[in-house]
Scaffold this active site. Sequence first.
Site, PDB file in Angstrom:
ATOM      1  N   THR A 112      -0.903   3.689   5.399  1.00 64.42           N
ATOM      2  CA  THR A 112      -1.095   4.638   5.036  1.00 64.42           C
ATOM      3  C   THR A 112      -1.423   5.518   5.935  1.00 64.42           C
ATOM      4  O   THR A 112      -2.039   5.119   6.715  1.00 64.42           O
ATOM      5  CB  THR A 112      -1.873   4.327   4.150  1.00 64.42           C
ATOM      6  OG1 THR A 112      -2.539   4.497   3.586  1.00 64.42           O
ATOM      7  CG2 THR A 112      -2.291   3.246   3.910  1.00 64.42           C
ATOM      8  N   PHE A 149      -9.342   5.236  -5.768  1.00 60.69           N
ATOM      9  CA  PHE A 149     -10.183   4.579  -4.771  1.00 60.69           C
ATOM     10  C   PHE A 149      -9.373   3.462  -4.129  1.00 60.69           C
ATOM     11  O   PHE A 149      -8.877   2.562  -4.804  1.00 60.69           O
ATOM     12  CB  PHE A 149     -11.478   4.078  -5.410  1.00 60.69           C
ATOM     13  CG  PHE A 149     -12.344   5.210  -5.859  1.00 60.69           C
ATOM     14  CD1 PHE A 149     -13.181   5.865  -4.963  1.00 60.69           C
ATOM     15  CD2 PHE A 149     -12.273   5.677  -7.163  1.00 60.69           C
ATOM     16  CE1 PHE A 149     -13.947   6.944  -5.357  1.00 60.69           C
ATOM     17  CE2 PHE A 149     -13.036   6.758  -7.581  1.00 60.69           C
ATOM     18  CZ  PHE A 149     -13.879   7.393  -6.672  1.00 60.69           C
ATOM     19  N   LYS A 150      -9.238   3.559  -2.821  1.00 57.26           N
ATOM     20  CA  LYS A 150      -8.333   2.700  -2.047  1.00 57.26           C
ATOM     21  C   LYS A 150      -9.058   1.434  -1.623  1.00 57.26           C
ATOM     22  O   LYS A 150      -9.986   1.472  -0.817  1.00 57.26           O
ATOM     23  CB  LYS A 150      -7.832   3.483  -0.832  1.00 57.26           C
ATOM     24  CG  LYS A 150      -6.653   2.862  -0.143  1.00 57.26           C
ATOM     25  CD  LYS A 150      -6.112   3.834   0.871  1.00 57.26           C
ATOM     26  CE  LYS A 150      -4.779   3.376   1.406  1.00 57.26           C
ATOM     27  NZ  LYS A 150      -4.231   4.376   2.335  1.00 57.26           N
ATOM     28  N   ILE A 151      -8.599   0.308  -2.153  1.00 56.95           N
ATOM     29  CA  ILE A 151      -9.300  -0.968  -2.007  1.00 56.95           C
ATOM     30  C   ILE A 151      -8.355  -2.002  -1.398  1.00 56.95           C
ATOM     31  O   ILE A 151      -7.216  -2.126  -1.846  1.00 56.95           O
ATOM     32  CB  ILE A 151      -9.781  -1.459  -3.388  1.00 56.95           C
ATOM     33  CG1 ILE A 151     -10.755  -0.444  -4.012  1.00 56.95           C
ATOM     34  CG2 ILE A 151     -10.414  -2.837  -3.289  1.00 56.95           C
ATOM     35  CD1 ILE A 151     -11.066  -0.721  -5.474  1.00 56.95           C
TER      36      ILE A 151
END
Length: 405
Positions: A39, A201-203
Amino acid sequence: MSFSLQSPPSATIPPSLSPSPSSSSFLQRKLGFSAGLFTPSILISHSPTSLPLTSASSGFSSSLDTGLTSELDAVSSFSQIVPDTVVFDDFERFPPTAATVSSSLLLGICGLPDTIFRNAVDMALADSQCFGLDNPELKYSCIFNKALVNVGGDLAKLVPGRVSTEVDARVAYDTHGIIRKVHDLLKLYNEINVPPERLLFKIPATWQGIEASRLLESEGIQTHLTFVYSFAQAAAAAQAGASVIQIFVGRLRDWARNHSGDPEIEAALKRGEDPGLALVTKAYNYIHKYGYRSKLMAAAVRNKQDLFSLLGVDYIIAPLKVLQSLKESVTTPDDKYSFIRKLSPQSAANYIFSEDEVKKWDQLSLASGMGPAALQLLANGLEGYADQTKRVEELFEKIWPPPNV
């Protein structure tokens, strides 16, 4: 909309997981996305509804009057294209609709004192709640969270879509730790009036991260699972109800060029398929055949052929050089190159999965289903993100307190 993210000649901020180039032009192109993720640190998404782009770029006439269109227009009718950039002067060429805020972005902002986001970081450094904490570790963690959210709030004003916020990779193997982090971030976003429907929310897609995603989604909190390098991770993430699942096409290809011994990759190569493209195809078909609601994002796309091979997937992150080439390539209605949707719910219905692949995935089956490529690439990603977060906190410690505090 035109913005400028200026970089002083001495600024050197590395991208998420690769060696630190010292070029300021590199910094402006890639203020840290990628694992990445990415990303990139900021996902600037070109929505199909914003077409045509040809009329917005200098040197191009509108395709509406001539019957001509660009390849970018054509591919954007199949998938939402996400330019891999944080150069705000590119907003006019590739209008932003979504964004991601991360530790690498904070590093970049701290190295660029004239960026439009610097005030968001300075406000975090001066926050009275963080100031009152005696424990240094808690203090700088507090400042870090405030800075992420302040920048995320600014991004939410710039883009109409969702803002994805990176969750500290150091809690990637702690389900409840991830959930606490997300709740803390969500509370901070609420304080600055950013509604939850605007947030992701990037997990990391560890088992604990996938389980956290399941629990958070049950609360109505949208999650974005990253570092997905195997079908086992993708299937488990879909079963958990993750809003977005991100697969890195090019990284799997790179791993296959230099390693062997991964059954999933070797099976794809034996069929004559690129392992990254094959994983996206299989994950897409699984999601649509069995009715999961997750959206699939293909990242680390390296060239136009990769992009053409993925048409129909929900999101494609592509380098600017690829997008510019697509934008400059004009097609006609009877162009000999036929743009074909490669991935569709109809084709997914005909895809055959084994009984073992459609089982309910749990921690044990996920561990056995992840081959050496996924294990290594996931570990590398976590290490890189954790290191970046630590560097940001160490930097805050050096520059705190700011003037007038």
